[in-house]
Motif scaffolding. Sequence first.
Motif, PDB file in Angstrom:
ATOM      1  N   PHE A  55       0.966  -1.195  -0.026  1.00 44.71           N
ATOM      2  CA  PHE A  55       0.005  -0.033  -0.067  1.00 44.71           C
ATOM      3  C   PHE A  55       0.862   1.309  -0.103  1.00 44.71           C
ATOM      4  O   PHE A  55       1.996   1.233   0.391  1.00 44.71           O
ATOM      5  N   THR A  56       0.105   2.401  -0.424  1.00 44.59           N
ATOM      6  CA  THR A  56       0.804   3.592  -0.517  1.00 44.59           C
ATOM      7  C   THR A  56       0.299   4.547   0.373  1.00 44.59           C
ATOM      8  O   THR A  56      -0.922   4.613   0.722  1.00 44.59           O
ATOM      9  N   ILE A  57       1.002   5.194   1.171  1.00 43.19           N
ATOM     10  CA  ILE A  57       0.583   6.202   2.198  1.00 43.19           C
ATOM     11  C   ILE A  57       0.804   7.636   1.570  1.00 43.19           C
ATOM     12  O   ILE A  57       2.338   7.884   1.298  1.00 43.19           O
ATOM     13  N   ALA A  58       0.025   8.498   1.471  1.00 40.49           N
ATOM     14  CA  ALA A  58       0.135   9.744   0.786  1.00 40.49           C
ATOM     15  C   ALA A  58       0.904  10.594   1.789  1.00 40.49           C
ATOM     16  O   ALA A  58       0.550  10.413   2.977  1.00 40.49           O
ATOM     17  N   PRO A  59       1.278  11.756   1.411  1.00 39.82           N
ATOM     18  CA  PRO A  59       1.834  12.823   2.288  1.00 39.82           C
ATOM     19  C   PRO A  59       0.949  13.185   3.551  1.00 39.82           C
ATOM     20  O   PRO A  59       1.225  13.252   4.617  1.00 39.82           O
ATOM     21  N   SER A  60      -0.416  13.166   3.332  1.00 36.70           N
ATOM     22  CA  SER A  60      -1.433  13.472   4.469  1.00 36.70           C
ATOM     23  C   SER A  60      -1.638  12.446   5.320  1.00 36.70           C
ATOM     24  O   SER A  60      -2.254  12.521   6.301  1.00 36.70           O
ATOM     25  N   GLY A  61      -1.099  11.271   4.931  1.00 40.58           N
ATOM     26  CA  GLY A  61      -1.331  10.331   6.014  1.00 40.58           C
ATOM     27  C   GLY A  61      -2.411   9.249   5.412  1.00 40.58           C
ATOM     28  O   GLY A  61      -2.528   8.155   6.029  1.00 40.58           O
ATOM     29  N   LEU A  62      -3.210   9.747   4.456  1.00 40.43           N
ATOM     30  CA  LEU A  62      -4.276   8.630   3.913  1.00 40.43           C
ATOM     31  C   LEU A  62      -3.516   7.571   3.052  1.00 40.43           C
ATOM     32  O   LEU A  62      -2.649   7.940   2.482  1.00 40.43           O
ATOM     33  N   VAL A  63      -4.167   6.566   3.078  1.00 36.96           N
ATOM     34  CA  VAL A  63      -3.664   5.371   2.425  1.00 36.96           C
ATOM     35  C   VAL A  63      -4.340   5.481   0.874  1.00 36.96           C
ATOM     36  O   VAL A  63      -5.613   5.752   0.593  1.00 36.96           O
ATOM     37  N   GLY A  64      -3.396   5.386  -0.157  1.00 36.57           N
ATOM     38  CA  GLY A  64      -4.046   5.361  -1.403  1.00 36.57           C
ATOM     39  C   GLY A  64      -4.257   3.848  -1.762  1.00 36.57           C
ATOM     40  O   GLY A  64      -5.177   3.257  -1.410  1.00 36.57           O
ATOM     41  N   SER A  65      -3.533   3.337  -3.006  1.00 35.60           N
ATOM     42  CA  SER A  65      -3.926   2.066  -3.288  1.00 35.60           C
ATOM     43  C   SER A  65      -3.340   0.992  -2.362  1.00 35.60           C
ATOM     44  O   SER A  65      -2.347   1.217  -1.888  1.00 35.60           O
ATOM     45  N   VAL A  66      -4.250  -0.255  -2.393  1.00 36.00           N
ATOM     46  CA  VAL A  66      -3.905  -1.212  -1.541  1.00 36.00           C
ATOM     47  C   VAL A  66      -4.163  -2.571  -2.130  1.00 36.00           C
ATOM     48  O   VAL A  66      -5.063  -2.691  -3.095  1.00 36.00           O
ATOM     49  N   THR A  67      -3.027  -3.443  -2.447  1.00 35.90           N
ATOM     50  CA  THR A  67      -3.324  -4.732  -2.657  1.00 35.90           C
ATOM     51  C   THR A  67      -3.056  -5.841  -1.680  1.00 35.90           C
ATOM     52  O   THR A  67      -2.126  -5.553  -0.746  1.00 35.90           O
ATOM     53  N   ALA A  68      -3.798  -6.823  -1.651  1.00 35.37           N
ATOM     54  CA  ALA A  68      -3.671  -8.006  -0.693  1.00 35.37           C
ATOM     55  C   ALA A  68      -3.676  -9.398  -1.666  1.00 35.37           C
ATOM     56  O   ALA A  68      -4.816  -9.500  -2.216  1.00 35.37           O
TER      57      ALA A  68
END
Length: 113
Positions: A55-68
């Motif tokens: 997953f990617t954490i954006a500069p704001s702290g929110l999570v962008g894309s997630v794969t599992a």
Amino acid sequence: MTVPEVRLASAVVQGDLDKSVIRRYLKRQFAKIRYCYERTLLAHPTLEGTMVTRFTIAPSGLVGSVTAEGLGDTEVASCVASVITAIEFPRVPDGGDVQVHYPFTFRTRTVTP
């Protein structure tokens, strides 16, 4: 009696957010992640293995894309991805994205009352 277990393996993190911070925020959501596994165990009692999340954490702290992927069950993967998407991490100090590769191990263990 069997008890479901979820364990975090070692993370690979690229970016300016410490691994220990990411781990702490994930551990706060462990009950929800364990529930993703528990509810699937009702239909598939032998389901065990490792799921790798990216997953990617954006500069704001929110999570962008997630794969599992990797456990062999799309229901658990989708549920875990939803839990991770809802996490609000701290702001990234340098203002860049943080790429996270975090494996989870799901298994059951037998306990005697």
